[in-house]
Design a protein around this motif. Structure first.
Motif, PDB file in Angstrom:
ATOM      1  N   LEU A  17       0.862  -1.192   0.000  1.00 59.38           N
ATOM      2  CA  LEU A  17       0.000   0.000   0.000  1.00 59.38           C
ATOM      3  C   LEU A  17       0.891   1.232   0.000  1.00 59.38           C
ATOM      4  N   CYS A  18       0.703   2.152  -0.931  1.00 54.77           N
ATOM      5  CA  CYS A  18       1.557   3.342  -0.954  1.00 54.77           C
ATOM      6  C   CYS A  18       0.852   4.518  -1.608  1.00 54.77           C
ATOM      7  N   ASP A  19       1.499   5.669  -1.585  1.00 55.00           N
ATOM      8  CA  ASP A  19       0.967   6.854  -2.247  1.00 55.00           C
ATOM      9  C   ASP A  19       1.585   6.952  -3.627  1.00 55.00           C
ATOM     10  N   VAL A  20       0.768   7.116  -4.633  1.00 60.52           N
ATOM     11  CA  VAL A  20       1.283   7.242  -6.001  1.00 60.52           C
ATOM     12  C   VAL A  20       0.628   8.452  -6.658  1.00 60.52           C
ATOM     13  N   HIS A  21       1.177   8.874  -7.796  1.00 54.98           N
ATOM     14  CA  HIS A  21       0.595   9.998  -8.529  1.00 54.98           C
ATOM     15  C   HIS A  21      -0.777   9.632  -9.082  1.00 54.98           C
ATOM     16  N   MET A  22      -1.630  10.632  -9.161  1.00 52.64           N
ATOM     17  CA  MET A  22      -2.919  10.438  -9.816  1.00 52.64           C
ATOM     18  C   MET A  22      -2.652  10.126 -11.289  1.00 52.64           C
ATOM     19  N   PRO A  23      -3.402   9.193 -11.874  1.00 55.39           N
ATOM     20  CA  PRO A  23      -3.231   8.964 -13.317  1.00 55.39           C
ATOM     21  C   PRO A  23      -3.856  10.112 -14.115  1.00 55.39           C
ATOM     22  N   ILE A  24      -3.309  10.380 -15.294  1.00 49.35           N
ATOM     23  CA  ILE A  24      -3.798  11.484 -16.138  1.00 49.35           C
ATOM     24  C   ILE A  24      -4.521  10.893 -17.342  1.00 49.35           C
ATOM     25  N   PRO A  25      -5.795  11.249 -17.524  1.00 46.72           N
ATOM     26  CA  PRO A  25      -6.558  10.634 -18.613  1.00 46.72           C
ATOM     27  C   PRO A  25      -6.064  11.049 -19.988  1.00 46.72           C
ATOM     28  N   GLY A  26      -5.967  10.072 -20.898  1.00 44.01           N
ATOM     29  CA  GLY A  26      -5.684  10.358 -22.305  1.00 44.01           C
ATOM     30  C   GLY A  26      -6.950  10.834 -23.013  1.00 44.01           C
ATOM     31  N   ASP A  27      -6.820  11.148 -24.291  1.00 48.53           N
ATOM     32  CA  ASP A  27      -7.929  11.689 -25.097  1.00 48.53           C
ATOM     33  C   ASP A  27      -9.241  10.909 -25.000  1.00 48.53           C
ATOM     34  N   GLN A  28      -9.093   9.581 -24.975  1.00 46.84           N
ATOM     35  CA  GLN A  28     -10.283   8.712 -25.007  1.00 46.84           C
ATOM     36  C   GLN A  28     -10.642   8.202 -23.619  1.00 46.84           C
ATOM     37  N   ASP A  29      -9.952   8.712 -22.574  1.00 43.55           N
ATOM     38  CA  ASP A  29     -10.091   8.098 -21.248  1.00 43.55           C
ATOM     39  C   ASP A  29     -11.106   8.785 -20.342  1.00 43.55           C
ATOM     40  N   LEU A  30     -11.654   7.973 -19.438  1.00 46.28           N
ATOM     41  CA  LEU A  30     -12.349   8.487 -18.266  1.00 46.28           C
ATOM     42  C   LEU A  30     -11.399   8.379 -17.080  1.00 46.28           C
ATOM     43  N   LEU A  31     -11.374   9.422 -16.227  1.00 44.02           N
ATOM     44  CA  LEU A  31     -10.732   9.279 -14.917  1.00 44.02           C
ATOM     45  C   LEU A  31     -11.854   8.913 -13.953  1.00 44.02           C
ATOM     46  N   VAL A  32     -11.720   7.755 -13.325  1.00 45.67           N
ATOM     47  CA  VAL A  32     -12.805   7.212 -12.498  1.00 45.67           C
ATOM     48  C   VAL A  32     -12.388   7.184 -11.032  1.00 45.67           C
ATOM     49  N   GLU A  33     -13.235   7.738 -10.182  1.00 44.71           N
ATOM     50  CA  GLU A  33     -13.066   7.624  -8.735  1.00 44.71           C
ATOM     51  C   GLU A  33     -13.577   6.228  -8.372  1.00 44.71           C
ATOM     52  N   VAL A  34     -12.664   5.354  -7.988  1.00 43.81           N
ATOM     53  CA  VAL A  34     -13.032   3.948  -7.772  1.00 43.81           C
ATOM     54  C   VAL A  34     -13.774   3.787  -6.441  1.00 43.81           C
ATOM     55  N   HIS A  35     -14.964   3.230  -6.490  1.00 40.10           N
ATOM     56  CA  HIS A  35     -15.660   2.875  -5.251  1.00 40.10           C
ATOM     57  C   HIS A  35     -15.383   1.436  -4.871  1.00 40.10           C
ATOM     58  N   SER A  36     -15.366   0.568  -5.867  1.00 38.97           N
ATOM     59  CA  SER A  36     -15.113  -0.836  -5.567  1.00 38.97           C
ATOM     60  C   SER A  36     -14.406  -1.496  -6.747  1.00 38.97           C
ATOM     61  N   ALA A  37     -13.605  -2.515  -6.429  1.00 40.57           N
ATOM     62  CA  ALA A  37     -12.905  -3.308  -7.443  1.00 40.57           C
ATOM     63  C   ALA A  37     -13.232  -4.775  -7.165  1.00 40.57           C
ATOM     64  N   ALA A  38     -12.645  -5.694  -7.936  1.00 43.14           N
ATOM     65  CA  ALA A  38     -12.815  -7.114  -7.645  1.00 43.14           C
ATOM     66  C   ALA A  38     -11.536  -7.836  -8.018  1.00 43.14           C
ATOM     67  N   VAL A  39     -11.406  -9.065  -7.557  1.00 39.47           N
ATOM     68  CA  VAL A  39     -10.215  -9.867  -7.845  1.00 39.47           C
ATOM     69  C   VAL A  39     -10.593 -10.978  -8.813  1.00 39.47           C
ATOM     70  N   ASN A  40      -9.700 -11.263  -9.721  1.00 39.30           N
ATOM     71  CA  ASN A  40      -9.878 -12.351 -10.675  1.00 39.30           C
ATOM     72  C   ASN A  40      -8.585 -13.168 -10.728  1.00 39.30           C
ATOM     73  N   PRO A  41      -8.648 -14.412 -11.225  1.00 41.88           N
ATOM     74  CA  PRO A  41      -7.400 -15.184 -11.324  1.00 41.88           C
ATOM     75  C   PRO A  41      -6.300 -14.443 -12.087  1.00 41.88           C
ATOM     76  N   VAL A  42      -6.681 -13.602 -13.052  1.00 40.62           N
ATOM     77  CA  VAL A  42      -5.654 -12.904 -13.828  1.00 40.62           C
ATOM     78  C   VAL A  42      -4.803 -11.991 -12.945  1.00 40.62           C
ATOM     79  N   ASP A  43      -5.341 -11.533 -11.802  1.00 43.42           N
ATOM     80  CA  ASP A  43      -4.536 -10.678 -10.911  1.00 43.42           C
ATOM     81  C   ASP A  43      -3.307 -11.415 -10.406  1.00 43.42           C
TER      82      ASP A  43
END
Lengths: 327, 327
Positions: A17-43
């Motif tokens: 767990l650490c502090d990192v820079h906010m990501p910057i959205p590209g032309d086609q991107d949404l910047l999303v305030e994450v409320h929830s995520a999930a785990v999958n085997p690919v993680d």
């Protein structure tokens, strides 16, 4: 912002767990305030190094998200700040195990209104996988029989519902009581406890020896290897894992390929739709008579010299065809 | 009647010219006076024992025929005695290396009028194979690029013509001068001499690094194993041979199966049609709101406990999904 990053490839001790820079959205991107995520085997697969050549360390995992749009690139259409969306972030960018994530707006949609962010976040990756596998790759149809391996898993339990919505008959493999109950609850027609019985034998029994139309393999390895035996002739298998034994097959998976086996004798060997071959030969004859199709005979032998013809064919350097004159 | 029979499985010394009983047509059969037959690789494969469990000795090989109908079963429709037909006899019955052969009438058609029996007899098996592979399995489309391995072979040279008729761009592998000339004569756009250059590298050059849409593999082995590297993402491979290394793949071939690999991350990894995923998630949200689709979350962890969530996922005994609460 806060994020859990993987500082290296390896076990769960690389997660920090650490502090990192906010990501910057590209032309086609949404910047999303994450409320929830999930785990999958690919993680854990990526954490262990599955996409080593495509992953930059440190990286943020998390390939499911539900949250609120708070900014966007200038070419984004159809979303505005404040929209509640759900999405599966790209495997080759930083993911949703963070307070904010950037995603390609075209891959996102408004979340279901009647569920909360946590429930919505558990859906995208598994739903996309099951939907693409059943509705696009294999084009599962009404009244077909599908066998779903690991029906109680993340992808499996969504797949059961999508298959039932299509009107298919759904056979499931599962073993734990909790999984079996879940599968039945979501409408599976038959649950095969693969620990207690041979799933190939049981599927053949349940389909009068014919095999099922589609196998959806969410397990791989031995389960993949044994699946061809319980698919009907002309059937389809879709795997999200693939066999472990061949690197050619791993390549096929990463490039999302479809592999067809063409065995022209199948209609006559199994007496399935033999008239199709008569129709093809009829069409081909018309093409020949129209001067659009030709065959090249490099050599002809009389019937008594069949052995010589075989020997020539066995060189595997025959140009065009070898004919045998019978009369 | 005279026939060449295989008296055992093995080399060409098992082939023997002898007198055998005339075959008796079944209800759906034509009895055909064979004028000409042809040889295909499957002849020597069966002679060596490839279908050992389905072949009864002594057997008559020969899976192409052109000839004249001289009798028929009572349920046959659409043919009469004297019709000139061409057909690929069943691999699991006696074949056309004989003066007479019985074939399922539904698999036969009148031969092209403008060619003789010898030319017509060289067509059925190769044409059916190429037609089914390109027009049915892979649904080759206009303006797509197809790579055909062994374009100068029996199946290959028919496949070139069928692919060009569809309006596809046709790349070929071949090595002998005679083959190369034949391929160009039938309209191949580019012939790659695979002995002199790396076919994977050349295909990628010819497709701006994208790879071709379809590979038609008539060779197998190493050629099959190297083909995934020159197919585009979401592409299709069709093989009439299959990889030699896996018995699971041999099973797929004999049952004429299609194997799909579902890699849901492909659209975002390669930026191919990403909006499709937004559309699927939009449809899925509607299903959730209509009460037709649900997701099962068996456990939720706060972001700081991501490592525990990974550990649980790694047991591979998760029912449904694991959620991560970010805020």
């Amino acid at each position: 912002m806060r994020a859990v990053t993987a500082t290296d490839f390896g076990g769960t001790d690389v997660l920090e767990l650490c502090d990192v820079h906010m990501p910057i959205p590209g032309d086609q991107d949404l910047l999303v305030e994450v409320h929830s995520a999930a785990v999958n085997p690919v993680d854990f697969k990526i954490r262990r190094g599955a996409f080593r050549d495509r992953s930059q360390l440190p990286m943020v995992l998390g390939f499911d998200a539900s949250g609120v749009v708070c900014a966007m690139g200038q070419r984004v259409e159809g979303f505005k700040s404040g929209d509640e969306i759900y999405v599966s972030p790209s495997l080759v960018r930083n993911g949703s195990n963070a307070e904010y994530v950037c995603v390609d707006a075209r891959t996102a949609a408004r979340k279901p209104r009647c569920v909360d962010h946590m429930t919505a976040s558990a859906m995208p990756l598994a739903t996309l996988t099951a939907w693409e596998a059943l509705y696009e790759r294999t084009s599962l149809e009404r009244n077909e029989t599908v066998l779903i391996h690991a029906g109680g898993g993340g992808v499996g339990h969504i797949a059961i519902q999508l298959a039932k919505l299509k009107g298919a008959r759904v056979l499931i493999t599962a073993s734990r009581d909790e999984s079996i109950e879940l599968c039945l609850g979501y409408g599976a027609d038959v649950v095969i406890n693969y620990v207690e019985e041979d799933f190939v034998k049981r599927v053949l029994e349940l389909t009068n020896g014919r095999g099922c139309d589609v196998v959806f393999d969410c397990v791989g390895g031995e389960v993949f290897d044994r699946s061809p035996a319980c698919v009907a002739v002309n059937g389809r298998i879709v795997t999200i894992v693939g066999s472990s034994e061949s690197s050619a097959l791993r390549d096929l998976f990463v490039r999302n390929i479809t592999l067809h086996f063409e065995m022209m004798a199948a209609p006559t060997m199994y007496n399935i739709n033999p008239q199709k071959q008569g129709q093809i030969l009829h069409e081909a004859a018309k093409l020949v008579d129209d001067g659009k199709l030709a065959v090249h005979i490099s050599q002809a032998f009389p019937l008594v010299e069949l052995a010589e013809a075989h020997q020539l064919q066995e060189t595997e350097h025959v140009t065009g065809k070898i004919a045998i004159q019978v009369r």
